[in-house]
Scaffold this active site. Structure first.
Site, PDB file in Angstrom:
ATOM      1  N   SER A 144       0.853  -1.188   0.000  1.00  0.00           N
ATOM      2  CA  SER A 144       0.000   0.000   0.000  1.00  0.00           C
ATOM      3  C   SER A 144       0.886   1.233   0.000  1.00  0.00           C
ATOM      4  CB  SER A 144      -0.904   0.031   1.232  1.00  0.00           C
ATOM      5  OG  SER A 144      -1.509   1.308   1.403  1.00  0.00           O
ATOM      6  N   TYR A 157      -2.052  -0.672  10.567  1.00  0.00           N
ATOM      7  CA  TYR A 157      -2.224  -1.109   9.184  1.00  0.00           C
ATOM      8  C   TYR A 157      -1.044  -0.645   8.322  1.00  0.00           C
ATOM      9  CZ  TYR A 157      -3.844  -1.289   4.366  1.00  0.00           C
ATOM     10  OH  TYR A 157      -3.926  -1.514   3.010  1.00  0.00           O
TER      11      TYR A 157
END
Length: 249
Positions: A144, A157
């Site tokens: 990501s 995360y």
């Protein structure tokens, strides 16, 4: 888009929906045999049926990437033989302030996003190394853009994704000399089910407002990128790909 992936055999984790499903569709349309790996057997069976109806080859393999993958590997080998393309896409995104102390969420993200990726990589390492000695072999990790950025409430995360990005760079130092390409893909804002599992209304509202300002990519955009990267000539490794909506800064 389709690419030349004839005679390739792929495993895609997190293939039940979103980015994983679209990656699987692109690979299958491009000629690869695709093993769809995720927990939701019904969704995998539906996708495998769609791929088969379109003339492709796919099997549904219900498995949890955080657990023992012995049976899953045996199923893939029995159906398709040696794997030469692995896409580690399975992941979970949960957002809350660290001050909330949600170690249940932390555990899920670390187990799925990092340990799960390691489990799958370990399970198919021998396949990839064997394939790399003879032809093209690819390990693709879906990270990501959050690996490099800071977002309130997404600290754990983004930490797991930073680990994936750094791990990918290190894996390339080990796998590259063995003929296995390692590609790390870092999507920006994408429409997917990742946000559906969060339980903080304030975080949900913020994400919804962000999506109004920045129209997100579609999962098929990421599928296209993976198809392109893995179809390059054997000597070409696109090691790091950041994929953002044009207006995301």
């Amino acid at each position: 888009m389709t690419y030349d992936l004839n005679d390739r055999t792929a495993v895609v984790t997190g293939a039940a929906s979103g980015i994983g499903a679209e990656i699987a569709l692109v690979l299958a349309r491009s000629g690869a045999k695709v093993a769809l790996l995720a927990r939701r057997a019904d969704r995998l069976t539906e996708l495998a049926g769609k791929i088969t109806a379109d003339g492709g080859r796919a099997i549904a393999v219900a498995a949890d990437v955080t657990g023992d993958l012995t049976a899953a590997v045996e199923t893939v080998h029995a159906a398709f033989g040696r794997v030469d393309l692995v896409v580690n896409n399975a992941g979970v995104m949960l957002a809350n302030p660290v001050t909330e102390g949600r170690d249940d969420e932390w555990r899920r993200m670390i187990d799925t996003n990092l340990k799960g990726l390691l489990n799958v990589t370990k399970a198919f390492t021998a396949d990839l190394v064997g394939a790399g000695a003879a032809g093209a072999a690819d390990l693709v990790n879906i990270s990501s853009v959050g690996a490099h950025l800071t977002f309130p409430n997404y600290g754990v995360y983004t930490a797991t994704k930073a680990a994936v990005t750094h791990l990918s760079a290190n894996l390339r130092t080990e796998f590259g000399p063995l003929g296995v390409r390692v590609t790390n893909v870092e999507p920006g804002l994408v429409t997917s089910e990742l946000a559906d599992h969060m339980d903080n209304p304030d975080v949900d509202a913020h994400l919804a407002a962000w999506r109004e300002q920045v129209p997100p990519l579609s999962p098929s955009d990421i599928g296209d990128v993976v198809g392109f990267a893995t179809s390059r000539p054997k000597h070409v490794n696109l090691r790091q790909l950041v994929v953002l909506p044009t207006v995301q800064v």
